[in-house]
Design a protein around this motif. Structure first.
Motif, short mmCIF file in Angstrom:
data_model
loop_
_atom_site.label_atom_id
_atom_site.label_comp_id
_atom_site.label_asym_id
_atom_site.label_seq_id
_atom_site.Cartn_x
_atom_site.Cartn_y
_atom_site.Cartn_z
N ASN A 30 3.93 9.89 -53.48
CA ASN A 30 5.06 10.82 -53.43
C ASN A 30 5.43 11.27 -52.03
O ASN A 30 6.52 11.81 -51.81
N SER A 31 4.56 11.06 -51.07
CA SER A 31 4.83 11.53 -49.72
C SER A 31 5.80 10.61 -49.01
O SER A 31 5.97 9.44 -49.38
N SER A 32 6.42 11.13 -47.96
CA SER A 32 7.27 10.29 -47.11
C SER A 32 6.38 9.51 -46.15
O SER A 32 5.16 9.51 -46.28
N SER A 33 6.99 8.86 -45.19
CA SER A 33 6.22 8.08 -44.21
C SER A 33 5.56 8.96 -43.16
O SER A 33 4.77 8.47 -42.36
N ASN A 34 5.87 10.26 -43.13
CA ASN A 34 5.35 11.16 -42.11
C ASN A 34 3.90 11.53 -42.42
O ASN A 34 3.61 12.16 -43.44
N ILE A 35 2.99 11.17 -41.52
CA ILE A 35 1.57 11.41 -41.75
C ILE A 35 1.26 12.91 -41.72
O ILE A 35 0.37 13.38 -42.42
N ARG A 36 2.01 13.66 -40.93
CA ARG A 36 1.80 15.12 -40.91
C ARG A 36 2.08 15.72 -42.28
O ARG A 36 1.37 16.62 -42.73
N GLU A 37 3.13 15.23 -42.94
CA GLU A 37 3.45 15.71 -44.28
C GLU A 37 2.35 15.35 -45.26
O GLU A 37 2.00 16.13 -46.15
N LEU A 38 1.80 14.17 -45.08
CA LEU A 38 0.71 13.70 -45.92
C LEU A 38 -0.50 14.63 -45.80
O LEU A 38 -1.06 15.09 -46.80
N LYS A 39 -0.88 14.94 -44.57
CA LYS A 39 -2.04 15.79 -44.33
C LYS A 39 -1.79 17.23 -44.77
O LYS A 39 -2.69 17.90 -45.28
N SER A 40 -0.56 17.71 -44.59
CA SER A 40 -0.28 19.09 -44.97
C SER A 40 -0.34 19.26 -46.49
O SER A 40 -0.67 20.35 -46.99
N ALA A 41 -0.04 18.19 -47.24
CA ALA A 41 -0.18 18.24 -48.69
C ALA A 41 -1.64 18.42 -49.08
O ALA A 41 -1.98 19.23 -49.96
N VAL A 42 -2.53 17.69 -48.40
CA VAL A 42 -3.96 17.83 -48.65
C VAL A 42 -4.43 19.24 -48.28
O VAL A 42 -5.18 19.88 -49.01
N THR A 43 -3.96 19.73 -47.13
CA THR A 43 -4.33 21.07 -46.68
C THR A 43 -3.91 22.12 -47.71
O THR A 43 -4.66 23.07 -48.01
N LYS A 44 -2.72 21.96 -48.26
CA LYS A 44 -2.21 22.91 -49.25
C LYS A 44 -3.10 22.93 -50.49
O LYS A 44 -3.40 23.99 -51.06
N ILE A 45 -3.56 21.76 -50.91
CA ILE A 45 -4.46 21.68 -52.06
C ILE A 45 -5.79 22.34 -51.76
O ILE A 45 -6.34 23.08 -52.59
N ILE A 46 -6.32 22.10 -50.56
CA ILE A 46 -7.61 22.68 -50.19
C ILE A 46 -7.54 24.20 -50.18
O ILE A 46 -8.44 24.90 -50.69
N PHE A 47 -6.48 24.76 -49.62
CA PHE A 47 -6.35 26.22 -49.59
C PHE A 47 -6.17 26.78 -51.00
O PHE A 47 -6.65 27.87 -51.30
N ASN A 48 -5.48 26.03 -51.85
CA ASN A 48 -5.34 26.46 -53.24
C ASN A 48 -6.70 26.51 -53.93
O ASN A 48 -7.01 27.47 -54.67
N LEU A 49 -7.52 25.49 -53.69
CA LEU A 49 -8.86 25.47 -54.26
C LEU A 49 -9.71 26.63 -53.75
O LEU A 49 -10.42 27.29 -54.51
N ARG A 50 -9.62 26.88 -52.45
CA ARG A 50 -10.40 27.96 -51.85
C ARG A 50 -10.00 29.32 -52.42
O ARG A 50 -10.84 30.14 -52.77
N ASN A 51 -8.68 29.55 -52.53
CA ASN A 51 -8.19 30.85 -53.01
C ASN A 51 -8.47 31.06 -54.50
O ASN A 51 -8.65 32.20 -54.95
N SER A 52 -8.49 29.95 -55.26
CA SER A 52 -8.73 30.07 -56.70
C SER A 52 -10.21 30.05 -57.05
O SER A 52 -10.59 30.32 -58.20
N GLY A 53 -11.04 29.71 -56.07
CA GLY A 53 -12.49 29.66 -56.31
C GLY A 53 -12.93 28.45 -57.12
O GLY A 53 -14.04 28.42 -57.65
#
Length: 509
Positions: free
Chosen positions: A368-391
């Motif tokens: 689902n990501s575009s060709s931009n690697i920064r966008e790719l990594k920021s999607a992963v970062t968003k998931i990680i922070f969601n996991l951290r905040n939800s415990g």
């Protein structure tokens, strides 16, 4: 001579490996030329590499295929030992056939900053594995002594001899889309100042890894050749430096500006397309580059487009294009997955946290990501922070689809169909659908058909047989078409740029 015998054995294995499926022969030549066979007996091969980087890369990427080739040739299991010896001779590679493809100019007379290592003394014949392993130990010791006994001039790099960023060659994920750029960047880092790759010009859309390669070159040189001074600068910073120096009306300020760059041994300038309409800075940069290159100093440039598409005078384009020129294409699905996995492991290590992102979720992000690697990594970062905040330690695909609903900018690649790609290709090349999937073999139709098949394979990543069914071709014809376009990609920047235009049109339809 025993050394000649080892060379013959190694060349046989080397050539056998290049016949394997999914092996890039040019990549094998590039890395295996950095190895030297030192000892061989039944079930054991010892090789030496000229740098630690090459040793680690061979061990992590090619040990399995080397063992396979040895075992197929000699019929017994093999143990492989690879050690570093900076005195190992580096074989020269004939680049004549590929120079036009990557924009390499003819070698000139200026000497490189790093001279080629001298030949290692030929090892004597060894009778058993214990003796061979002793030779390994001796090779390591001689290498350490050679490094310890060499005194480098006391000229610090601008950033000191430490990592200036987390960007390294080892954490750069290689795929079809960036292999040439990666190989050329490694070559520059290991022997800066070589005329064939000076300047090195890397271009591609934002977020594809150009800065990663520039910083990797800088980090490698800072740590490997501490006597060389490296300077990395974004073009807008350079423009501001020049503006401040000229505005001060001080001779010292202007001299300091020039000295910062001219006294560098390696100058890396990011995003040079920003020099458009900056006539004064552009002329000064042109003078600096000419002076550095004439003195055998390395220049590396990056831009979001090829030199010919930057709106500057022809003499500047010619200089930018006078060494090694290569592009980075948008990553294919497999490369995206590799980037995601690497980034997840990096986050686990640096953040000291435990979490799970399933293969299904990783594939969803890649598709689902575009060709931009920064966008790719920021999607992963968003998931990680969601996991951290939800415990929680893991996340479902449904939760991810909601979390990232508005995240991606390039459209979902998995929603593409073969028909979507065919329609754009037909419009672009002005041919009918009947012609595209029919039996006509005129040059223009065959070319358009191969491009369409290649785009289906790289953008949707479905089996050859599925693609073939939509083009009325069998899977071997589809494979041939993909390989044919891959060869064109290596040889022609125009084909690369054409493919990028088509990708953009397909994603935006």
């Amino acid at each position: 001579m025993q050394g000649d015998k080892y060379e013959a054995i190694w060349n046989t294995i080397w050539n056998r490996i290049k016949t394997y499926d999914n092996i890039d022969a040019s990549q094998i030549d590039a890395f295996f030329s950095r190895l030297q066979p030192q000892a061989f007996s039944e079930g054991f091969l010892m090789l030496t590499a000229d740098t630690e980087f090459i040793k680690k890369w061979i061990e992590s990427h090619y040990t399995t295929v080397i063992k396979r080739a040895l075992e197929e040739t000699y019929g017994v299991p093999f143990t492989i030992a690879i050690e570093v010896d900076p005195n190992t001779i580096i074989k020269s590679i004939d680049t004549t056939t590929s120079s036009n493809a990557v924009g390499i100019s003819e070698p000139q007379s200026a000497a490189p900053l790093v001279q080629q290592p001298i030949s290692l003394h030929e090892t004597s014949q060894l009778s058993n594995e214990d003796t061979l392993r002793l030779s390994v130990s001796e090779s390591r010791q001689s290498a350490l002594e050679a490094v310890r006994d060499y005194e480098f001039p006391c000229v610090p790099s601008e950033n000191g001899n430490t990592m200036v960023s987390g960007y390294t060659f080892e954490n750069f994920v290689i795929g079809t889309s960036n292999r040439m750029a990666y190989s050329m960047a490694v070559a520059v880092a290991e022997t800066p100042g070589e005329r064939q790759l000076n300047p090195l010009f890397i271009y591609g859309k934002s977020g594809l890894g150009k800065t990663h390669l520039l910083r990797s070159i800088q980090n490698y040189i800072d740590l490997t050749y501490p006597h060389l001074r490296t300077v990395y600068v974004d073009t807008m910073e350079l423009v501001n430096d020049y503006t401040d120096a000229t505005a001060s009306k001080s001779n010292k300020a202007f001299t300091d500006f020039k000295q910062r760059y001219e006294t560098a041994d390696v100058l890396l300038v990011d995003d040079v397309q920003s020099l458009q309409n900056k006539t004064g800075t552009l002329n000064m940069v042109f003078q600096i580059l000419n002076r550095m290159i004439d003195h055998g100093k390395q220049v590396v440039l990056s831009a979001d487009r090829a030199p010919k598409h930057i709106d500057i005078e022809e003499r500047y384009k010619s200089r930018f294009n006078s060494g090694g020129t290569c592009d980075i294409q948008p990553p294919e699905l497999e490369t995206k997955l590799g980037i995601i996995r690497n980034y997840i492991e990096e986050c686990k290590t640096t953040g000291n946290i435990d979490f799970t992102i399933s293969n299904e979720v990783q594939e969803y992000i890649a598709q689902n990501s575009s060709s931009n690697i920064r966008e790719l990594k920021s999607a992963v970062t968003k998931i990680i922070f969601n996991l951290r905040n939800s415990g929680k330690n893991d996340i479902t695909i449904n939760e991810v689809s909601k979390l990232l609903a508005d995240h991606f900018s390039g459209g979902a690649m998995k929603r593409l169909s073969i028909g979507d790609i065919q329609k754009i290709v037909e419009r672009y090349y002005n041919i009918s659908h009947t012609e595209l999937v029919g039996k006509k073999r005129s040059a223009n139709i065959t070319y358009a058909r191969q491009i369409a098949i290649y785009l289906c394979r790289t953008m949707i990543d479905i089996p050859f047989s599925s693609i073939g069914a939509e083009f009325n071709r069998d899977h071997t014809t589809v494979m041939y078409s993909v390989n044919s376009v891959e060869e064109k990609v290596k040889e022609s920047r125009e084909v690369n740029e054409e493919l990028e235009i088509l990708r953009q049109m397909i994603l935006e339809q």
